[in-house]
Design a protein around this motif. Structure first.
Motif, PDB file in Angstrom:
ATOM      1  N   CYS A 194       0.849  -1.178   0.000  1.00 47.14           N
ATOM      2  CA  CYS A 194       0.000   0.000   0.000  1.00 47.14           C
ATOM      3  C   CYS A 194       0.887   1.231   0.000  1.00 47.14           C
ATOM      4  O   CYS A 194       2.095   1.146  -0.006  1.00 47.14           O
ATOM      5  CB  CYS A 194      -0.909  -0.013   1.221  1.00 47.14           C
ATOM      6  SG  CYS A 194      -0.030  -0.154   2.770  1.00 47.14           S
ATOM      7  N   SER A 195      -0.659   2.393  -0.110  1.00 46.00           N
ATOM      8  CA  SER A 195      -0.026   3.682  -0.184  1.00 46.00           C
ATOM      9  C   SER A 195       0.874   3.865   1.077  1.00 46.00           C
ATOM     10  O   SER A 195       0.377   3.618   2.144  1.00 46.00           O
ATOM     11  CB  SER A 195      -1.056   4.716  -0.500  1.00 46.00           C
ATOM     12  OG  SER A 195      -1.143   5.663   0.420  1.00 46.00           O
ATOM     13  N   LEU A 203       2.215   1.012  -8.553  1.00 45.87           N
ATOM     14  CA  LEU A 203       1.931  -0.209  -7.797  1.00 45.87           C
ATOM     15  C   LEU A 203       1.575  -1.364  -8.725  1.00 45.87           C
ATOM     16  O   LEU A 203       1.990  -2.505  -8.498  1.00 45.87           O
ATOM     17  CB  LEU A 203       0.790   0.044  -6.814  1.00 45.87           C
ATOM     18  CG  LEU A 203       1.138   0.866  -5.568  1.00 45.87           C
ATOM     19  CD1 LEU A 203      -0.118   1.184  -4.778  1.00 45.87           C
ATOM     20  CD2 LEU A 203       2.141   0.128  -4.704  1.00 45.87           C
ATOM     21  N   GLU A 236       0.541   6.823  -8.324  1.00 48.98           N
ATOM     22  CA  GLU A 236       0.721   5.739  -7.364  1.00 48.98           C
ATOM     23  C   GLU A 236       0.120   4.422  -7.825  1.00 48.98           C
ATOM     24  O   GLU A 236       0.770   3.366  -7.749  1.00 48.98           O
ATOM     25  CB  GLU A 236       0.119   6.138  -6.013  1.00 48.98           C
ATOM     26  CG  GLU A 236       0.316   5.074  -4.940  1.00 48.98           C
ATOM     27  CD  GLU A 236      -0.224   5.503  -3.585  1.00 48.98           C
ATOM     28  OE1 GLU A 236      -0.176   4.691  -2.657  1.00 48.98           O
ATOM     29  OE2 GLU A 236      -0.702   6.658  -3.471  1.00 48.98           O
ATOM     30  N   ASP A 237      -1.114   4.466  -8.325  1.00 48.64           N
ATOM     31  CA  ASP A 237      -1.757   3.219  -8.729  1.00 48.64           C
ATOM     32  C   ASP A 237      -1.026   2.569  -9.896  1.00 48.64           C
ATOM     33  O   ASP A 237      -0.872   1.340  -9.945  1.00 48.64           O
ATOM     34  CB  ASP A 237      -3.221   3.473  -9.100  1.00 48.64           C
ATOM     35  CG  ASP A 237      -4.077   3.784  -7.878  1.00 48.64           C
ATOM     36  OD1 ASP A 237      -3.619   3.492  -6.762  1.00 48.64           O
ATOM     37  OD2 ASP A 237      -5.184   4.333  -8.055  1.00 48.64           O
ATOM     38  N   ASP A 255       5.147  -0.849   1.173  1.00 45.79           N
ATOM     39  CA  ASP A 255       4.607   0.507   1.102  1.00 45.79           C
ATOM     40  C   ASP A 255       5.375   1.288   0.049  1.00 45.79           C
ATOM     41  O   ASP A 255       6.500   0.931  -0.331  1.00 45.79           O
ATOM     42  CB  ASP A 255       4.717   1.194   2.469  1.00 45.79           C
ATOM     43  CG  ASP A 255       3.886   2.465   2.555  1.00 45.79           C
ATOM     44  OD1 ASP A 255       2.983   2.646   1.706  1.00 45.79           O
ATOM     45  OD2 ASP A 255       4.142   3.286   3.447  1.00 45.79           O
ATOM     46  N   LEU A 256       4.778   2.369  -0.418  1.00 45.22           N
ATOM     47  CA  LEU A 256       5.366   3.214  -1.451  1.00 45.22           C
ATOM     48  C   LEU A 256       5.141   4.668  -1.082  1.00 45.22           C
ATOM     49  O   LEU A 256       4.041   5.044  -0.666  1.00 45.22           O
ATOM     50  CB  LEU A 256       4.719   2.903  -2.808  1.00 45.22           C
ATOM     51  CG  LEU A 256       5.224   3.672  -4.017  1.00 45.22           C
ATOM     52  CD1 LEU A 256       6.684   3.320  -4.310  1.00 45.22           C
ATOM     53  CD2 LEU A 256       4.355   3.352  -5.240  1.00 45.22           C
ATOM     54  N   SER A 257       6.199   5.492  -1.221  1.00 46.68           N
ATOM     55  CA  SER A 257       6.081   6.900  -0.853  1.00 46.68           C
ATOM     56  C   SER A 257       7.035   7.742  -1.690  1.00 46.68           C
ATOM     57  O   SER A 257       7.984   7.219  -2.290  1.00 46.68           O
ATOM     58  CB  SER A 257       6.394   7.090   0.636  1.00 46.68           C
ATOM     59  OG  SER A 257       6.279   8.453   1.012  1.00 46.68           O
ATOM     60  N   GLY A 258       6.777   9.029  -1.722  1.00 48.31           N
ATOM     61  CA  GLY A 258       7.689   9.968  -2.355  1.00 48.31           C
ATOM     62  C   GLY A 258       8.727  10.451  -1.363  1.00 48.31           C
ATOM     63  O   GLY A 258       8.510  10.466  -0.152  1.00 48.31           O
ATOM     64  N   LEU A 265       7.789   7.986 -11.993  1.00 50.86           N
ATOM     65  CA  LEU A 265       6.778   7.717 -10.975  1.00 50.86           C
ATOM     66  C   LEU A 265       5.681   8.765 -11.009  1.00 50.86           C
ATOM     67  O   LEU A 265       4.498   8.453 -10.854  1.00 50.86           O
ATOM     68  CB  LEU A 265       7.432   7.684  -9.594  1.00 50.86           C
ATOM     69  CG  LEU A 265       8.632   6.749  -9.409  1.00 50.86           C
ATOM     70  CD1 LEU A 265       9.082   6.759  -7.950  1.00 50.86           C
ATOM     71  CD2 LEU A 265       8.305   5.341  -9.861  1.00 50.86           C
ATOM     72  N   GLY A 320       9.799  11.844  -7.481  1.00 48.60           N
ATOM     73  CA  GLY A 320       8.809  11.633  -8.528  1.00 48.60           C
ATOM     74  C   GLY A 320       9.393  11.489  -9.909  1.00 48.60           C
ATOM     75  O   GLY A 320       8.772  10.880 -10.786  1.00 48.60           O
TER      76      GLY A 320
END
Length: 401
Positions: A2-3, A35, A31-32, A158-161, A26, A129
Motif C-alpha cells: 500500500c499507499s 503499484l 501511485e496506482d 509501502d510506497l512513498s515519495g 513515478l 517523482g
C-alpha cells in the motif's frame, strides 16, 4: 503493498545505463500505476498463495490487499534494515536489480543468523517523482530473486515519495519451537570459531570502486577477481544453507556433550573484527582469531589489493597482503556468518578461524589484542586519529544493532 568509511556525495545518476528518457517516471504513472507495475513482478501478487515461494510459510494472501496473511512455522523472528541513497549506495554504482538483491541479502542474513528460516520480506520504497519506474521494478525483481534463493516470499510493503531513494525492508522468519535461538551471548571458553561463507570481498569491491571511480580498469591478471569483488559489493550472495549445516553439526554433537545445541552466531555485516567484538562483549569472553587462517582468507584478495594500491599510487608504501588482510578483518556486507560452537560440532563447509578463551571481553589475533582501527563501520561515528573519511564519493559500510 500500500499507499563504509567515506561520506558519499549525492548522485543523480541513473541507476543503470540501460534506462532511457522515454521510460515513464513515478510522477507520470501515479501511485496506482506504479503499484500495478511493481505487483506484476511479485509472484502471484493478488492471486493468493499459489506460486508464492517460501520454505516455511504458507502464504494465504499475498501482495495487493491491505495486508498479507501467512501461516508462520514456529516462533516469529523479525528484523528491519534500510539502504539510503547517498549514505549506503550510489545509484550510478548499483543497478536496480542488484540493489534489490543487496537489500534482500542483508535482511535475510539477519534472520538466518538467529538460526531461523526466512519466510517473508516486506518492502517499503521511497523515491523522487522523477525516478524512472524501471528503477523500482528492478529493485523489486532483485528482491524477489534473492528472497526465492533463501526460500522466502515478498509479501508486500509501502510506497512513498521522497527527496532520495530509500529501500527499507522488514524480514520475517520462523524458529523451530524445539530449538534455541543462536544468539550472540552463547559463546563459552573452549568453543571453536567458525566462518560460514566469506568476508573481505565486498570491502575489496568498495575500495576498487572508490579507487577507479567505477571505471574498473583492471589488468588481465586480476580482471576475474576484481569483477568478483565488485559483484560482492553490489549484490552479495550469502550462504544461507551454511546455517542449516551448523544446526546439523550441533545436533550430531549433542549426545554426550550436554551443550543443548548451543552456539553463538552473528551475521558479519560490519566486519569480522567488529562483529566478533559483539559476541565477545555479549558472552563475556575473549575471541582469539587465528592469524594463519585469516591470511589464508586474504590470499585470493591480494591481486585485487595490488591493483587498488597501484591505481591509488600507494605501492610500495603499502603492502598488498596487508591491505587484503585489512579487508578480511574489517570488511562487512559479504554477510558471512561467524559462529562460536562447542568443539564437538564441526559444520560442513565452514572454515575454522579461532577459539574462545576466558578473560575480559576483547578480540585478539594469535593471542595479541587486535590492532587499532579494525572496528568496522559505524553510522554517526567520528573519524579515528589519522583516518580519512573525505575523498572520493562512495557508500559507507553498514552498521546494525
Amino acid at each position: 503493498m500500500c499507499s563504509d568509511r567515506r561520506v558519499p556525495a549525492r548522485s543523480s545518476a541513473p541507476a543503470s545505463p540501460s534506462q532511457s528518457s522515454a521510460e515513464p517516471t513515478l510522477a507520470e504513472l501515479g501511485e496506482d500505476g506504479v503499484l500495478a507495475r511493481i505487483l506484476a513482478r511479485i509472484p502471484s501478487a493478488g492471486a493468493g498463495a499459489e506460486g508464492v515461494p517460501g520454505a516455511g510459510a504458507a502464504v494465504e494472501v499475498g501482495p495487493g490487499d491491505d495486508a498479507a496473511v501467512t501461516a508462520l512455522p514456529g516462533r516469529l523472528v523479525s528484523s528491519a534494515d534500510m539502504l539510503v541513497e547517498g549514505e549506503d549506495f550510489l545509484r550510478g554504482w548499483l543497478d536496480p536489480r542488484r540493489l534489490g538483491v543487496k537489500a534482500g541479502a542483508q535482511n535475510l542474513a539477519d534472520i538466518c543468523a538467529m538460526g531461523a528460516v526466512p519466510t517473508g520480506l516486506l518492502l517499503s520504497l521511497a523515491a523522487p517523482g522523477d525516478t524512472p519506474a524501471a528503477v523500482l521494478e528492478g529493485i523489486v525483481e532483485g528482491l524477489v530473486e534473492e528472497a526465492g534463493r533463501a526460500g522466502a516470499a515478498v509479501l508486500g510493503g509501502d510506497l512513498s515519495g521522497a527527496g532520495q531513494l530509500v529501500v527499507a525492508v522488514t524480514s520475517l522468519g520462523g524458529l523451530d519451537p524445539r530449538l534455541p535461538a543462536l544468539t550472540r551471548d552463547a559463546a563459552r571458553p573452549g568453543d571453536v570459531l567458525w566462518l560460514g561463507g566469506r568476508t573481505g570481498w565486498a570491502a575489496a569491491g568498495l575500495d576498487l570502486l572508490l579507487a577507479s571511480g567505477a571505471a574498473l580498469p583492471c589488468t588481465p591478471e586480476c580482471a576475474a577477481c576484481c569483477a568478483e569483488a565488485v559483484e560482492a559489493q553490489r549484490a552479495p550472495r550469502p550462504d544461507y544453507p551454511a546455517v542449516d549445516r551448523l544446526r546439523e553439526a550441533l545436533g550430531h554433537a549433542r549426545e554426550g556433550a550436554g551443550h543443548g545445541r548451543r552456539a553463538a552466531l552473528i551475521d558479519l555485516s560490519d566486519g569480522l573484527h567488529s562483529d566478533a567484538g559483539r559476541i565477545a562483549r555479549a558472552s563475556g569472553a575473549v575471541l582469539d582469531l587465528d592469524g594463519e587462517a585469516l591470511r589464508a582468507l586474504a590470499g585470493p584478495l591480494v591481486p585485487v589489493a595490488a591493483h587498488v594500491l597501484a591505481v591509488r599510487g600507494d605501492i610500495p608504501a603499502t603492502d598488498p597482503a596487508a591491505l587484503a588482510l585489512h579487508w578480511v578483518l574489517t570488511g562487512g556486507e559479504d554477510h558471512g556468518f561467524l559462529a562460536a560452537a562447542p568443539p564437538e560440532a564441526v559444520p560442513v563447509g565452514w572454515a575454522r578461524i579461532g577459539r574462545v578463551l576466558p578473560g575480559e571481553p576483547e578480540v585478539r589475533v594469535d593471542g595479541a589484542p587486535a590492532v587499532h582501527g579494525t572496528g568496522g563501520f559505524r553510522h554517526f561515528r567520528a573519524p579515528e586519529d589519522g583516518e580519512d573519511v573525505t575523498g572520493a564519493p562512495g557508500p559507507r559500510r553498514r552498521d546494525r544493532a
